[in-house]
Scaffold this motif. Structure first.
Motif, PDB file in Angstrom:
ATOM      1  N   SER A 126     -15.997   3.068   3.817  1.00  0.00           N
ATOM      2  CA  SER A 126     -15.859   3.758   2.657  1.00  0.00           C
ATOM      3  C   SER A 126     -16.197   5.405   3.241  1.00  0.00           C
ATOM      4  O   SER A 126     -16.785   5.475   4.318  1.00  0.00           O
ATOM      5  N   THR A 127     -15.997   6.309   2.231  1.00  0.00           N
ATOM      6  CA  THR A 127     -16.415   7.631   2.560  1.00  0.00           C
ATOM      7  C   THR A 127     -17.793   7.825   2.715  1.00  0.00           C
ATOM      8  O   THR A 127     -18.519   8.174   3.497  1.00  0.00           O
ATOM      9  N   THR A 128     -18.339   6.938   1.752  1.00  0.00           N
ATOM     10  CA  THR A 128     -20.014   7.036   1.588  1.00  0.00           C
ATOM     11  C   THR A 128     -20.682   6.421   3.024  1.00  0.00           C
ATOM     12  O   THR A 128     -21.733   6.951   3.469  1.00  0.00           O
ATOM     13  N   TRP A 153     -20.360  14.901  -4.953  1.00  0.00           N
ATOM     14  CA  TRP A 153     -20.362  13.687  -5.559  1.00  0.00           C
ATOM     15  C   TRP A 153     -21.724  12.977  -5.240  1.00  0.00           C
ATOM     16  O   TRP A 153     -22.368  13.174  -4.165  1.00  0.00           O
ATOM     17  N   SER A 210     -14.427  16.246  -6.766  1.00  0.00           N
ATOM     18  CA  SER A 210     -13.868  15.187  -7.822  1.00  0.00           C
ATOM     19  C   SER A 210     -14.457  15.611  -9.068  1.00  0.00           C
ATOM     20  O   SER A 210     -14.070  14.645 -10.108  1.00  0.00           O
ATOM     21  N   ASP A 243     -16.828  15.782   3.670  1.00  0.00           N
ATOM     22  CA  ASP A 243     -16.485  14.548   2.554  1.00  0.00           C
ATOM     23  C   ASP A 243     -14.891  14.945   2.289  1.00  0.00           C
ATOM     24  O   ASP A 243     -14.649  15.693   1.331  1.00  0.00           O
ATOM     25  N   VAL A 245     -12.160  12.756   1.330  1.00  0.00           N
ATOM     26  CA  VAL A 245     -11.703  11.795   0.794  1.00  0.00           C
ATOM     27  C   VAL A 245     -10.550  12.080  -0.414  1.00  0.00           C
ATOM     28  O   VAL A 245      -9.526  11.479  -0.262  1.00  0.00           O
ATOM     29  N   HIS A 246     -10.759  13.098  -1.079  1.00  0.00           N
ATOM     30  CA  HIS A 246      -9.783  13.487  -2.017  1.00  0.00           C
ATOM     31  C   HIS A 246      -8.524  14.430  -1.331  1.00  0.00           C
ATOM     32  O   HIS A 246      -7.826  15.060  -2.199  1.00  0.00           O
ATOM     33  N   HIS A 268      -9.210   3.751   1.216  1.00  0.00           N
ATOM     34  CA  HIS A 268      -8.757   2.883  -0.094  1.00  0.00           C
ATOM     35  C   HIS A 268      -8.506   3.805  -1.406  1.00  0.00           C
ATOM     36  O   HIS A 268      -8.510   3.221  -2.470  1.00  0.00           O
ATOM     37  N   LYS A 269      -8.233   5.078  -1.058  1.00  0.00           N
ATOM     38  CA  LYS A 269      -7.673   5.900  -2.401  1.00  0.00           C
ATOM     39  C   LYS A 269      -6.424   6.590  -2.157  1.00  0.00           C
ATOM     40  O   LYS A 269      -5.526   5.672  -2.175  1.00  0.00           O
TER      41      LYS A 269
HETATM   42  C1  LIG Z   1     -15.778  13.369  -3.609  1.00  0.00           C
HETATM   43  C2  LIG Z   1     -16.140  11.970  -3.388  1.00  0.00           C
HETATM   44  N1  LIG Z   1     -16.642  11.590  -2.417  1.00  0.00           N
HETATM   45  C3  LIG Z   1     -16.943  10.371  -2.012  1.00  0.00           C
HETATM   46  C4  LIG Z   1     -16.441   9.430  -3.009  1.00  0.00           C
HETATM   47  C5  LIG Z   1     -16.712   7.612  -2.722  1.00  0.00           C
HETATM   48  O1  LIG Z   1     -15.874   7.253  -1.859  1.00  0.00           O
HETATM   49  P1  LIG Z   1     -16.068   5.896  -1.180  1.00  0.00           P
HETATM   50  O2  LIG Z   1     -15.872   4.964  -2.340  1.00  0.00           O
HETATM   51  O3  LIG Z   1     -14.908   5.900  -0.347  1.00  0.00           O
HETATM   52  O4  LIG Z   1     -17.392   5.925  -0.816  1.00  0.00           O
HETATM   53  C6  LIG Z   1     -15.908   9.785  -4.050  1.00  0.00           C
HETATM   54  C7  LIG Z   1     -15.633   8.658  -5.140  1.00  0.00           C
HETATM   55  O5  LIG Z   1     -14.411   8.710  -5.803  1.00  0.00           O
HETATM   56  C8  LIG Z   1     -15.529  10.959  -4.396  1.00  0.00           C
HETATM   57  O6  LIG Z   1     -15.202  11.511  -5.358  1.00  0.00           O
END
Ligand SMILES: Cc1ncc(COP(=O)(O)O)c(C=O)c1O
Length: 443
Positions: A126-128, A153, A210, A243, A245-246, A268-269
């Motif tokens: 995951s991003t996290t 986030w 986000s 970060d 992801v978006h 996974h997004k």
């Molecule tokens: C800006 C941002 N970073 C990280 C995440 C977490 O992503 P992940 O579920 O891949 O850890 C989110 C969740 O939507 C998010 O909005």
């Protein structure tokens, strides 16, 4: 052009070709047998690759992907092979010969998408997880700080906090904008520049927030930080962590050209990959700064060193940082097909489609007197997330009322919550019209 896929599947179920009695849960192989090949130039054909329930307008796919058919097929293929012979399938595809190691195909596909080298891609869940691996791995010192924003986030903030509990470094947060109208690339870069101090070791940003939908000028920030670094010694260089992801999967940029030092994103997004998958990319010269947190199964040197009872030789490599332990390999390996799927459609076309659909949404919302739009209209300041508020209703109430009308939106789980939409390649202009009609009714 559209494909009457449900009709085909219904007929196939009736004819006994499909094992599952529920529409949308047909096995990927059975589904494939009922469908024409995807035409990547036709959005209706692209949409037909997803099992998303057709009676709803799905405007929250940024949250967790619905996987397209090739990805579901790949996962099912791996799953079946594991169920038949788990030892041999894992041994052959993970450990035996480098050329047969499927994770290498995933890092290669990710690198093609990123515009970088496979050896600079670590695979995460995951991003996290990727962010936690960076902040734990950097091992800052007491007196050093992470400069970040008030727009992060929770899991990004928390990854920094947890790592700093151990390192003794501090965190400082700045605001990059207030209202939608405040958002300007120059102003955001200037704010970060003014906030950097002598003890700032990390600048931590998010490509697309986000909680507001605002997209940051990562490249311009990286350029400014690179200039600042010219005055700094090696061990005081400002490290730029993103970060991503978006933006990853809906913005047409080579991550390797953004100029940041570390970049974490779930696949996974927007990449539409299997759940529990992600990538962590770093500039080649930065991997050596990371001390791995979780034992890796992808780094022969680490394993050899353990066997030979010696310290590992050489600087950290991306593979050393890829967390090991056995995992959902069918998901990790199915990420290959996700990258291939979006590459077939084209990164630029996807980015344009996402900008077009979310632009339509923003224009429609802006025209509604009972709606306050928080996401900038300009494409360079936004991506695939649109946030707004409705007068007299909480975001959760709005989301519940939209759900009654078969529109799937979300309420942001931030301190200040907003209503959040996100249009992706599974959506059409007609979907946006439906969402806007539902929002108009709330006035
Ligand atoms: C800006 C941002 N970073 C990280 C995440 C977490 O992503 P992940 O579920 O891949 O850890 C989110 C969740 O939507 C998010 O909005």
């Amino acid at each position: 052009m559209s494909f009457p896929r449900r009709g085909f599947i219904k007929a196939a179920v009736t004819a006994g070709m499909v094992t599952s009695p529920l529409l949308g849960t047909a096995s990927p192989a059975a589904e494939r047998s009922t469908m024409p090949p995807m035409n990547p130039a036709d959005w209706a054909s692209v949409r037909s690759q997803f099992s998303l329930s057709p009676e709803q307008v799905h405007l929250s796919n940024f949250f967790l992907a619905s996987n397209p058919l090739p990805v579901r097929e790949a996962m099912a293929r791996h799953r079946e092979a594991f169920d038949r012979n788990p030892y041999t399938y894992l041994e052959d595809h993970m450990f035996a010969k480098p050329e047969d190691m499927l994770w290498r195909q995933v890092t290669s596909a990710a690198a093609r998408y990123i515009g970088g080298r496979p050896e600079d891609v670590a695979l995460t869940t995951s991003t996290t997880q990727g962010l936690a691996l960076i902040y734990n791995g950097l091992r800052l010192r007491p007196g050093q700080e992470i400069l970040t924003t008030e727009h992060e986030w929770y899991t990004h903030d928390e990854a920094m906090r947890l790592a700093n509990l151990k390192s003794g470094a501090s965190i400082r947060r700045i605001s990059l904008y207030g209202q939608r109208s405040d958002v300007s690339a120059e102003a955001m870069v200037a704010k970060v520049q003014a906030a950097v101090r002598a003890n700032t070791r990390v600048v931590a940003m998010t490509w697309v927030h986000s909680g507001s939908g605002v997209r940051l000028p990562i490249q311009a920030m990286a350029h400014m930080l690179a200039e600042a670094n010219k005055q700094r010694s090696e061990d005081q260089q400002i490290l730029f962590v993103v970060d991503g992801v978006h933006g990853f999967g809906c913005v047409d940029e080579d991550v390797a050209q953004l100029g940041c030092d570390f970049f974490s994103a779930g696949t996974h997004k927007w990449i539409l990959g299997p759940h529990g998958t992600g990538v962590l990319w770093a500039k080649p010269e930065r991997w050596k700064l990371i001390s791995p947190t979780i034992p890796s199964l992808m780094a022969p040197e680490l394993n050899n060193a353990w066997r030979q009872e010696r310290a590992p030789q050489g600087p950290t490599e991306a593979a050393w940082v890829s967390p090991g332990g056995f995992m959902a390999f069918e998901n990790q390996w199915g990420t290959l097909e996700a990258f291939e799927f979006i590459q077939r459609i084209g990164r630029q076309r996807i980015a344009e489609r996402v900008a077009e659909l979310n632009g339509q949404l923003k224009q429609g919302l802006l025209a509604m007197p009972h709606v306050t739009l928080h996401t900038p209209l300009e494409a360079q300041h936004s991506a695939g997330i649109v946030c707004c508020e409705v007068q007299g209703r909480t975001p959760r109430e709005v989301v519940a009322e939209l759900k009654q009308q078969n529109i799937i939106a979300s309420a942001t789980p931030y301190r200040h919550s907003t209503v959040r939409f996100s249009a992706g390649i599974v959506n059409s202009p007609a979907d946006i019209d439906k969402a806007l009609a539902a929002m108009a009714k709330l006035g």
